[in-house]
Design a protein around this motif. Structure first.
Motif, PDB file in Angstrom:
ATOM      1  N   VAL A  45      36.853  35.531  36.264  1.00 34.59           N
ATOM      2  CA  VAL A  45      35.703  36.266  35.723  1.00 34.59           C
ATOM      3  C   VAL A  45      34.742  36.636  36.840  1.00 34.59           C
ATOM      4  O   VAL A  45      34.391  35.799  37.672  1.00 34.59           O
ATOM      5  CB  VAL A  45      34.949  35.397  34.685  1.00 34.59           C
ATOM      6  CG1 VAL A  45      33.716  36.114  34.167  1.00 34.59           C
ATOM      7  CG2 VAL A  45      35.860  34.999  33.538  1.00 34.59           C
ATOM      8  N   VAL A  46      34.320  37.905  36.837  1.00 32.05           N
ATOM      9  CA  VAL A  46      33.214  38.363  37.674  1.00 32.05           C
ATOM     10  C   VAL A  46      32.094  38.718  36.710  1.00 32.05           C
ATOM     11  O   VAL A  46      32.247  39.610  35.870  1.00 32.05           O
ATOM     12  CB  VAL A  46      33.596  39.594  38.533  1.00 32.05           C
ATOM     13  CG1 VAL A  46      32.376  40.126  39.274  1.00 32.05           C
ATOM     14  CG2 VAL A  46      34.704  39.256  39.498  1.00 32.05           C
ATOM     15  N   VAL A  65      35.698  41.636  34.051  1.00 34.65           N
ATOM     16  CA  VAL A  65      34.563  42.134  34.820  1.00 34.65           C
ATOM     17  C   VAL A  65      33.426  42.292  33.818  1.00 34.65           C
ATOM     18  O   VAL A  65      33.525  43.093  32.881  1.00 34.65           O
ATOM     19  CB  VAL A  65      34.869  43.481  35.513  1.00 34.65           C
ATOM     20  CG1 VAL A  65      33.635  44.008  36.238  1.00 34.65           C
ATOM     21  CG2 VAL A  65      36.041  43.345  36.468  1.00 34.65           C
ATOM     22  N   GLY A  66      32.346  41.524  33.998  1.00 34.45           N
ATOM     23  CA  GLY A  66      31.232  41.555  33.062  1.00 34.45           C
ATOM     24  C   GLY A  66      30.380  42.799  33.175  1.00 34.45           C
ATOM     25  O   GLY A  66      29.703  43.189  32.229  1.00 34.45           O
ATOM     26  N   THR A  74      44.180  44.035  41.358  1.00 37.86           N
ATOM     27  CA  THR A  74      45.060  43.672  40.255  1.00 37.86           C
ATOM     28  C   THR A  74      44.133  43.012  39.250  1.00 37.86           C
ATOM     29  O   THR A  74      43.590  41.936  39.513  1.00 37.86           O
ATOM     30  CB  THR A  74      46.159  42.686  40.703  1.00 37.86           C
ATOM     31  OG1 THR A  74      46.913  43.290  41.758  1.00 37.86           O
ATOM     32  CG2 THR A  74      47.062  42.319  39.554  1.00 37.86           C
ATOM     33  N   LEU A  75      43.924  43.669  38.118  1.00 42.24           N
ATOM     34  CA  LEU A  75      42.909  43.234  37.171  1.00 42.24           C
ATOM     35  C   LEU A  75      43.545  42.688  35.902  1.00 42.24           C
ATOM     36  O   LEU A  75      44.036  43.439  35.066  1.00 42.24           O
ATOM     37  CB  LEU A  75      41.969  44.393  36.844  1.00 42.24           C
ATOM     38  CG  LEU A  75      40.857  44.142  35.831  1.00 42.24           C
ATOM     39  CD1 LEU A  75      40.017  42.938  36.223  1.00 42.24           C
ATOM     40  CD2 LEU A  75      39.994  45.370  35.683  1.00 42.24           C
ATOM     41  N   GLU A  76      43.548  41.368  35.800  1.00 41.60           N
ATOM     42  CA  GLU A  76      44.024  40.705  34.589  1.00 41.60           C
ATOM     43  C   GLU A  76      42.955  39.779  34.032  1.00 41.60           C
ATOM     44  O   GLU A  76      43.189  39.069  33.060  1.00 41.60           O
ATOM     45  CB  GLU A  76      45.328  39.959  34.879  1.00 41.60           C
ATOM     46  CG  GLU A  76      46.448  40.907  35.258  1.00 41.60           C
ATOM     47  CD  GLU A  76      47.796  40.230  35.419  1.00 41.60           C
ATOM     48  OE1 GLU A  76      47.887  39.004  35.249  1.00 41.60           O
ATOM     49  OE2 GLU A  76      48.756  40.954  35.717  1.00 41.60           O
ATOM     50  N   GLY A  77      41.788  39.768  34.660  1.00 42.21           N
ATOM     51  CA  GLY A  77      40.678  38.925  34.226  1.00 42.21           C
ATOM     52  C   GLY A  77      39.591  39.765  33.586  1.00 42.21           C
ATOM     53  O   GLY A  77      39.868  40.785  32.958  1.00 42.21           O
ATOM     54  N   GLY A 117      43.320  43.713  32.217  1.00 40.84           N
ATOM     55  CA  GLY A 117      42.095  42.936  32.086  1.00 40.84           C
ATOM     56  C   GLY A 117      41.051  43.656  31.250  1.00 40.84           C
ATOM     57  O   GLY A 117      41.322  44.660  30.600  1.00 40.84           O
ATOM     58  N   ILE A 118      39.831  43.110  31.290  1.00 40.78           N
ATOM     59  CA  ILE A 118      38.722  43.637  30.500  1.00 40.78           C
ATOM     60  C   ILE A 118      37.586  44.019  31.436  1.00 40.78           C
ATOM     61  O   ILE A 118      37.192  43.231  32.301  1.00 40.78           O
ATOM     62  CB  ILE A 118      38.221  42.578  29.503  1.00 40.78           C
ATOM     63  CG1 ILE A 118      39.325  42.245  28.501  1.00 40.78           C
ATOM     64  CG2 ILE A 118      36.962  43.042  28.787  1.00 40.78           C
ATOM     65  CD1 ILE A 118      39.018  41.036  27.644  1.00 40.78           C
ATOM     66  N   VAL A 119      37.066  45.226  31.255  1.00 41.57           N
ATOM     67  CA  VAL A 119      35.852  45.658  31.947  1.00 41.57           C
ATOM     68  C   VAL A 119      34.819  45.902  30.857  1.00 41.57           C
ATOM     69  O   VAL A 119      34.959  46.830  30.059  1.00 41.57           O
ATOM     70  CB  VAL A 119      36.084  46.935  32.788  1.00 41.57           C
ATOM     71  CG1 VAL A 119      34.789  47.382  33.444  1.00 41.57           C
ATOM     72  CG2 VAL A 119      37.171  46.704  33.830  1.00 41.57           C
TER      73      VAL A 119
END
Length: 131
Positions: A84-85, A103-104, A98-101, A122-124
């Motif tokens: 998580v960011v 991004v807040g 590589t985005l599988e987490g 992932g989720i943005v």
């Protein structure tokens, strides 16, 4: 016969040494770090960074933990985001993700490769802004 055995043993030990050096270059952060952090060598985050993170050019940052702040990925660097960011992610020229987490905030993409929201796993929570 002995010469072949000694030579084989020497090659084996040399290979073990080389493999050990390769693994030694990956840094693992598994604690809580307060303040801004610059990632200058290949690093895996298992803990928490309470601050902004900058990933230096040519470095891979595997984020399996949490960053409470923004992450800036410099030219030619690579972000593997499984964690998580809390803030924004900024991809500079020729940076990769590589985005599988999660991004807040927003994902600002200056990498030169368009990121399609329908393709990422992932989720943005904010917007994906391809610049």
């Amino acid at each position: 016969m002995k010469r072949g055995f000694v030579l084989g043993l020497a090659v084996y030990l040399l290979l073990c040494l080389v493999v050990g050096v390769v693994y030694a270059q990956m840094v693992v952060i598994d604690s809580i770090v307060e303040g801004d952090k610059t990632i200058e060598v290949d690093t895996q985050l298992l803990g928490i960074i309470q601050g902004n993170v900058t990933v230096s050019p040519g470095v891979t940052f595997q984020l399996d933990g949490i960053v409470i702040g923004n992450v800036t990925v410099e030219k030619g660097a690579n972000l593997v985001l499984n964690g998580v960011v809390n803030g924004n992610v900024i991809l500079k020229e020729a940076a990769a993700i590589t985005l599988e987490g999660i991004v807040g905030g927003n994902l600002y993409n200056q990498s030169g490769t368009v990121i399609d929201p329908d393709v990422i796993k992932g989720i943005v929570k904010g917007e994906i802004v391809n610049l």
